[in-house]
Design a protein around this motif. Structure first.
Motif, PDB file in Angstrom:
ATOM      1  N   LEU A  71       0.822  -1.207   0.000  1.00  0.00           N
ATOM      2  CA  LEU A  71       0.000   0.000   0.000  1.00  0.00           C
ATOM      3  C   LEU A  71       0.857   1.259   0.000  1.00  0.00           C
ATOM      4  CD1 LEU A  71      -2.838   1.201   0.021  1.00  0.00           C
ATOM      5  CD2 LEU A  71      -2.813   1.016   2.522  1.00  0.00           C
ATOM      6  N   TYR A  72       2.008   1.207   0.682  1.00  0.00           N
ATOM      7  CA  TYR A  72       2.867   2.397   0.754  1.00  0.00           C
ATOM      8  C   TYR A  72       3.455   2.786  -0.595  1.00  0.00           C
ATOM      9  CZ  TYR A  72       6.833  -0.889   0.901  1.00  0.00           C
ATOM     10  OH  TYR A  72       7.731  -1.878   0.614  1.00  0.00           O
ATOM     11  N   GLU A  73       3.431   1.872  -1.568  1.00  0.00           N
ATOM     12  CA  GLU A  73       3.899   2.222  -2.916  1.00  0.00           C
ATOM     13  C   GLU A  73       2.824   2.968  -3.707  1.00  0.00           C
ATOM     14  OE1 GLU A  73       5.431  -1.179  -4.998  1.00  0.00           O
ATOM     15  OE2 GLU A  73       7.143  -1.368  -3.633  1.00  0.00           O
ATOM     16  N   VAL A  74       1.605   2.952  -3.213  1.00  0.00           N
ATOM     17  CA  VAL A  74       0.488   3.569  -3.913  1.00  0.00           C
ATOM     18  C   VAL A  74       0.105   4.912  -3.294  1.00  0.00           C
ATOM     19  CG1 VAL A  74      -1.942   3.247  -4.552  1.00  0.00           C
ATOM     20  CG2 VAL A  74      -0.367   1.303  -4.600  1.00  0.00           C
ATOM     21  N   VAL A  75       0.132   4.982  -1.971  1.00  0.00           N
ATOM     22  CA  VAL A  75      -0.297   6.192  -1.275  1.00  0.00           C
ATOM     23  C   VAL A  75       0.454   6.305   0.052  1.00  0.00           C
ATOM     24  CG1 VAL A  75      -2.241   5.087  -0.080  1.00  0.00           C
ATOM     25  CG2 VAL A  75      -2.333   7.523  -0.576  1.00  0.00           C
ATOM     26  N   ASP A  76       0.736   7.528   0.452  1.00  0.00           N
ATOM     27  CA  ASP A  76       1.369   7.787   1.738  1.00  0.00           C
ATOM     28  C   ASP A  76       0.259   7.929   2.771  1.00  0.00           C
ATOM     29  OD1 ASP A  76       2.661   8.782   3.986  1.00  0.00           O
ATOM     30  OD2 ASP A  76       3.918  10.180   2.861  1.00  0.00           O
ATOM     31  N   THR A  77      -0.114   6.813   3.413  1.00  0.00           N
ATOM     32  CA  THR A  77      -1.242   6.841   4.335  1.00  0.00           C
ATOM     33  C   THR A  77      -0.959   7.685   5.577  1.00  0.00           C
ATOM     34  OG1 THR A  77      -0.543   4.739   5.298  1.00  0.00           O
ATOM     35  CG2 THR A  77      -2.246   4.655   3.589  1.00  0.00           C
ATOM     36  N   ARG A 103      -5.194  -2.080  -6.207  1.00  0.00           N
ATOM     37  CA  ARG A 103      -5.580  -3.448  -6.572  1.00  0.00           C
ATOM     38  C   ARG A 103      -6.883  -3.483  -7.381  1.00  0.00           C
ATOM     39  NH1 ARG A 103      -3.113  -7.802  -3.610  1.00  0.00           N
ATOM     40  NH2 ARG A 103      -5.079  -8.936  -3.755  1.00  0.00           N
ATOM     41  N   GLY A 104      -7.062  -2.495  -8.228  1.00  0.00           N
ATOM     42  CA  GLY A 104      -8.251  -2.464  -9.070  1.00  0.00           C
ATOM     43  C   GLY A 104      -9.478  -1.892  -8.382  1.00  0.00           C
ATOM     44  N   HIS A 105      -9.298  -1.373  -7.175  1.00  0.00           N
ATOM     45  CA  HIS A 105     -10.406  -0.783  -6.430  1.00  0.00           C
ATOM     46  C   HIS A 105     -10.215   0.724  -6.329  1.00  0.00           C
ATOM     47  CE1 HIS A 105     -11.667  -4.772  -5.151  1.00  0.00           C
ATOM     48  NE2 HIS A 105     -10.410  -5.012  -4.836  1.00  0.00           N
ATOM     49  N   ARG A 106     -11.285   1.424  -6.412  1.00  0.00           N
ATOM     50  CA  ARG A 106     -11.255   2.868  -6.193  1.00  0.00           C
ATOM     51  C   ARG A 106     -11.461   3.068  -4.686  1.00  0.00           C
ATOM     52  NH1 ARG A 106     -16.165   6.578  -7.349  1.00  0.00           N
ATOM     53  NH2 ARG A 106     -15.368   8.625  -6.810  1.00  0.00           N
ATOM     54  N   ILE A 107     -10.422   3.548  -4.025  1.00  0.00           N
ATOM     55  CA  ILE A 107     -10.466   3.765  -2.578  1.00  0.00           C
ATOM     56  C   ILE A 107     -10.777   5.235  -2.325  1.00  0.00           C
ATOM     57  CG2 ILE A 107      -9.194   3.589  -0.399  1.00  0.00           C
ATOM     58  CD1 ILE A 107      -9.503   0.879  -1.874  1.00  0.00           C
TER      59      ILE A 107
END
Length: 113
Positions: A71-77, A103-107
């Motif tokens: 997840l950290y590669e996609v967004v800085d939570t 992962r193909g989901h719109r969060i």
């Protein structure tokens, strides 16, 4: 979201890589709510944990199966949590949201003011 680059078709086709990340999703694409999980920043579970559990629920798998991509590669939570829910954040008193693909989901992460 931004428009697709000119060398890629701007239609409803999607490309899914091995991590189930959807690319070329048009801005007017219709989305189905698969799961909705409330987040309370005063509880011990962080935003990362909440997102991973929501994705696991949507995919009907164990949260421990959600490993790729990290997840950290996609967004800085941590930055997202600080900006939206951190102490002194002016956003806490208003309604605000941000979104990203994972992962193909719109969060969608939103505050309720």
């Amino acid at each position: 979201m931004t428009n697709a680059p000119e060398d890629q078709p701007n239609d409803r086709r999607t490309a899914t890589n091995e991590f189930r990340t959807t690319e070329n999703v048009p801005e007017d694409a219709e989305w189905e709510v698969v799961t909705q999980v409330p987040y309370d920043s005063s509880e011990s579970d962080g935003l990362t944990t909440t997102i991973i559990y929501a994705v696991a629920e949507a995919e009907d798998v164990s949260p421990s199966d959600i490993k790729q991509p990290p997840l950290y590669e996609v967004v800085d939570t941590a930055a997202l949590e600080s900006a939206l829910f951190g102490s002194g954040s002016s956003i806490q008193t208003s309604q605000c949201s941000t979104e990203f693909m994972y992962r193909g989901h719109r969060i969608v992460v939103q505050t309720n003011g």
